[in-house]
Design an enzyme around this catalytic site. Sequence first.
Site, PDB file in Angstrom:
ATOM      1  N   GLY A 243       0.755  -1.247   0.000  1.00 59.71           N
ATOM      2  CA  GLY A 243       0.000   0.000   0.000  1.00 59.71           C
ATOM      3  C   GLY A 243       0.780   1.287   0.000  1.00 59.71           C
ATOM      4  O   GLY A 243       0.201   2.351   0.220  1.00 59.71           O
ATOM      5  N   GLY A 244       2.086   1.257  -0.284  1.00 61.00           N
ATOM      6  CA  GLY A 244       2.880   2.481  -0.254  1.00 61.00           C
ATOM      7  C   GLY A 244       2.361   3.563  -1.185  1.00 61.00           C
ATOM      8  O   GLY A 244       2.173   4.718  -0.782  1.00 61.00           O
TER       9      GLY A 244
ATOM     10  N   CYS B 131      10.084  -1.020 -10.564  1.00 63.98           N
ATOM     11  CA  CYS B 131      11.318  -0.678  -9.858  1.00 63.98           C
ATOM     12  C   CYS B 131      12.477  -1.443 -10.502  1.00 63.98           C
ATOM     13  O   CYS B 131      13.351  -1.972  -9.827  1.00 63.98           O
ATOM     14  CB  CYS B 131      11.218  -0.965  -8.362  1.00 63.98           C
ATOM     15  SG  CYS B 131      10.748  -2.654  -7.934  1.00 63.98           S
TER      16      CYS B 131
END
Length: 431
Positions: free
Chosen positions: A242-243, A362
């Site tokens: 949930g970042g 990422c």
Amino acid sequence: MHPAARIESAIEVLDDLETRRRPAADALKDWGLAHRFAGSKDRAAIASLVFDALRRRASASWIMKSETPRAKMIGALSLARLMPAEEIDALFSGVGHAPPPLGEEERRNLTAADFSGAPDWVVGDFPEWLAPHFARAFGEEAVEEGRALAARAPLDLRVNGLKANRAEMLAELAHLSPLSCVYAPLGIRIAQTGGARGPALAAEPAYVRGLVEVQDEGSQIAARIARAAPGEQVLDLCAGGGGKTLAMAGDMDNRGQIYATDSDGRRLTPIFARLERAGARNVQVRAPRGPQMDPVADLTGACDLVLIDAPCTGVGTWRRNPDAKWRMRPGALEQRIKAQTEILSRAATFVKPGGRLVYITCSLLCEENEDRVTDFLVQHAQFSAERPEESLQKAGLAELSGASSPHGPGLRLSPARHDVDGFYMAVLRRG
């Protein structure tokens, strides 16, 4: 524990990693359970030594002309910690629990630290099989980027705009010597110094009260590029812990709706406590309920924004996960590419006309980034890629220079160029 005893213990953990081929965190946990006399500071120092050796595994083995755990540790003390040869020699005394003394050949190799003839993957400390991929992504900067990915990452925090502002948090966390992040408007950076772990953030009142969250500046920038706005309908298709969901909830000022889901419901587990702590009230968590039931099927064609924080090799996070780069195999890249292609096609079905699809990884490999977006645009003519300059301008990040990808659509962040974790971002608009 004496520093020399910590080094010997770190060598033991490295040996366990090579023997059993498992994540470093698991090996360190087992070592701690088997050596309960070691205090928290000792365990932190040993973990730091292990991760430093993993960061510089290839270059350390090269200069020591050996791939044993002992050789990697000796080389890492010199390369990662810049420890003088005389100091390393003194620590390897063989007295008590210290490692056995250095041999003459070890002393010669350590003193010479000769990289003559070393290939880029050795000097840059990345896996040999990734050398052509790094050459494609970075060209002549492959070694520089590899070295930056082998460095120790800082601790970045994101101020929760629902509860606080950055000036307040810089004052409250002054005892940690915080600095404002260069690009992320809500980012705070705390330098990681010394050989042990960083501050115990879980004990900080600002963290406990949900005023700050741990989030790398690169990840904060990626969430900002999505431009979640108050009143919008947003789908976070790979929400995980949930970042980015939390960051978008702050950007939306708790107005509108975010639907957070993930193909693996277990990854969603941490999000509930984080949402409560942050005071984020505009998030619906939709966990999967079996292979035949799509938890977000009702959102088809209804979303202003669909965010894909895509499953990837994680090359951009090697600063924080140095053991991951040596455990990764070529087959993993092929699997990720397949998953990325599938999730892009699925995500497109939820975007309404005029809406946007934001693809994030990422990773720094072209195969997972520009190639995937280019292929997607060929197959989905109703979508077009937003110009990088426009994405930055609209996100309020116009000062972020050198981020436009030279390989195709989208933006790239890297530790060497921007001092953040490696990220790729592309904003795709539906006509």
